[in-house]
Design a protein around this motif. Structure first.
Motif, PDB file in Angstrom:
ATOM      1  N   THR A 168       7.840  -8.539  -7.194  1.00 53.51           N
ATOM      2  CA  THR A 168       6.827  -8.929  -8.167  1.00 53.51           C
ATOM      3  C   THR A 168       6.629 -10.436  -8.083  1.00 53.51           C
ATOM      4  O   THR A 168       7.605 -11.200  -8.095  1.00 53.51           O
ATOM      5  N   ALA A 212       9.068 -17.665  -9.593  1.00 56.91           N
ATOM      6  CA  ALA A 212       7.811 -16.921  -9.448  1.00 56.91           C
ATOM      7  C   ALA A 212       8.024 -15.572  -8.772  1.00 56.91           C
ATOM      8  O   ALA A 212       7.075 -14.778  -8.693  1.00 56.91           O
ATOM      9  N   TRP A 269       1.445  -8.203  -7.711  1.00 60.02           N
ATOM     10  CA  TRP A 269       1.010  -9.527  -8.188  1.00 60.02           C
ATOM     11  C   TRP A 269       0.670  -9.429  -9.664  1.00 60.02           C
ATOM     12  O   TRP A 269      -0.043  -8.516 -10.073  1.00 60.02           O
ATOM     13  N   ILE A 270       1.175 -10.362 -10.438  1.00 58.05           N
ATOM     14  CA  ILE A 270       0.897 -10.336 -11.886  1.00 58.05           C
ATOM     15  C   ILE A 270       0.351 -11.680 -12.327  1.00 58.05           C
ATOM     16  O   ILE A 270       0.436 -12.667 -11.604  1.00 58.05           O
ATOM     17  N   ASN A 322       4.533 -13.797  -9.594  1.00 62.62           N
ATOM     18  CA  ASN A 322       3.653 -14.453 -10.550  1.00 62.62           C
ATOM     19  C   ASN A 322       2.632 -15.254  -9.743  1.00 62.62           C
ATOM     20  O   ASN A 322       2.930 -16.331  -9.238  1.00 62.62           O
ATOM     21  N   ARG A 323       1.442 -14.684  -9.592  1.00 58.67           N
ATOM     22  CA  ARG A 323       0.455 -15.230  -8.654  1.00 58.67           C
ATOM     23  C   ARG A 323       0.137 -16.698  -8.942  1.00 58.67           C
ATOM     24  O   ARG A 323       0.151 -17.536  -8.033  1.00 58.67           O
ATOM     25  N   GLU A 324      -0.159 -17.010 -10.203  1.00 59.40           N
ATOM     26  CA  GLU A 324      -0.579 -18.373 -10.530  1.00 59.40           C
ATOM     27  C   GLU A 324       0.542 -19.372 -10.283  1.00 59.40           C
ATOM     28  O   GLU A 324       0.328 -20.428  -9.681  1.00 59.40           O
ATOM     29  N   ARG A 325       1.743 -19.026 -10.722  1.00 57.56           N
ATOM     30  CA  ARG A 325       2.857 -19.954 -10.550  1.00 57.56           C
ATOM     31  C   ARG A 325       3.179 -20.142  -9.068  1.00 57.56           C
ATOM     32  O   ARG A 325       3.416 -21.268  -8.610  1.00 57.56           O
ATOM     33  N   TRP A 326       3.195 -19.035  -8.314  1.00 57.24           N
ATOM     34  CA  TRP A 326       3.492 -19.106  -6.885  1.00 57.24           C
ATOM     35  C   TRP A 326       2.457 -19.952  -6.155  1.00 57.24           C
ATOM     36  O   TRP A 326       2.804 -20.840  -5.369  1.00 57.24           O
ATOM     37  N   HIS A 341      10.423 -11.950  -8.143  1.00 55.30           N
ATOM     38  CA  HIS A 341      11.413 -11.035  -8.712  1.00 55.30           C
ATOM     39  C   HIS A 341      11.543  -9.820  -7.802  1.00 55.30           C
ATOM     40  O   HIS A 341      10.580  -9.063  -7.614  1.00 55.30           O
TER      41      HIS A 341
END
Length: 305
Positions: free
Chosen positions: A6, A200, A304-305, A8-12, A202
């Motif tokens: 998983t 970012a 992607w979240i 975190n699209r924005e953070r990554w 998991h």
């Protein structure tokens, strides 16, 4: 059985773009399993950062975005049919294998890695063979400090024609920026670029089944005796996905921030965990955390979240 990553699209992406903005001459690396993301998807992301994209082997140049030029990091004995990619040579034998090929090459210089690479004379040898030499590469080992890696690079500089780009790796951006201004540089980045913000990402695996056991019971491929009363937890991750115990032998699985013991080493598609009676235990259909390097792990599901 499923291993799920998983993201975190924005953070990554904020981390990736931040690194790209910081590094002049960035060359994204997309090789192997695509750092857990898959090569095809990661190559699209990399194409937004640089017109050059480093891959592992000549077999990985297929299916890349049209707008990028692939740079192959591992020498090959059989050049591709196309002259589009930039290849790497690290010995006279590598140069001889490419004789007659009309493409561009980077010459690998020796480092403490002692893997492949030679002295500066390889540049002239490549040019005599008709290869268009566009740069030299220096690849320090992971061991040592950033200053050690920088010194290995600097030691080569007096012998390198300033008209050739110097490709380097295993440097943090701040150290890269401190290289002498006598040459032009390019920095290959993979792990730091794609995995630099671990929060970012998991990685987890699903629980297929559970089974209560008593002291003296045996289970698994090797009929291993269970440590005591508790629950066997069948986790949908095994060697087929690259899952193995950690280097010190500990289990790579966690549940509720507690490391789960392994009854025996993982097998193809299932690992057998053990939870002592009274400890928090996952149920079938739950997910448990998986501690594995993504470059060694075949991910079944990318979310992607």
């Amino acid at each position: 059985m499923t291993i799920r990553l998983t993201v975190n699209r924005e953070r990554w992406w904020n981390h990736v773009v931040g690194v790209a903005d910081e590094v002049d001459g960035l060359i994204p690396v997309v090789k192997g399993n695509g750092y857990g993301f898959g090569r095809a998807g990661l190559a699209i992301a990399a194409s937004k950062l640089s017109p050059l994209l480093a891959v592992g082997t000549v077999h990985e140049i297929v299916g890349l975005p049209d707008e990028v030029t692939p740079v192959v990091l591992t020498p090959t004995w059989r050049p591709p049919d196309t002259t589009e990619p930039v290849l790497t040579v690290g010995s006279n034998d590598h140069i001889a294998a490419l004789r007659g090929w009309q493409g561009r090459v980077i010459v690998k210089l020796s480092s403490g890695m002692q893997r492949y690479g030679g002295n500066i004379d390889l540049v002239a040898a490549a040019q005599r063979a008709g290869l268009r030499t566009v740069g030299v590469a220096i690849h320090p080992p992971l061991a040592g400090t950033d200053d050690d890696h920088r010194q290995q690079i600097v030691d080569h500089l007096p012998d390198i024609d300033p008209s050739l780009d110097v490709w380097v790796s295993h440097l943090f951006p701040s150290t890269y920026e401190s290289l002498p201004d006598s040459h032009r540089y390019k920095l290959r980045l993979g792990t730091y670029l794609w995995h630099g913000d671990r929060e970012a990402l998991h990685l987890e695996a699903d629980v297929i089944d559970t089974r209560e056991v008593r002291p003296g019971d045996r289970a698994g491929y090797h009929l291993t005796e269970v440590p005591g009363a508790g629950t066997l937890v069948m986790i949908g991750a095994g060697t087929a996905n690259g899952v193995a115990p950690l280097s010190d032998g500990r289990s790579p699985f966690h549940h509720r921030r507690q490391r789960m013991a392994l009854l025996e080493s993982p097998h193809m598609h299932t690992s057998m965990g053990f939870v002592p009676a009274g400890d928090p235990c996952p149920r079938p259909g739950d997910w448990v955390d998986l501690q594995r390097p993504l470059i060694h792990t075949a991910v079944d599901e990318l979310r992607w979240i």
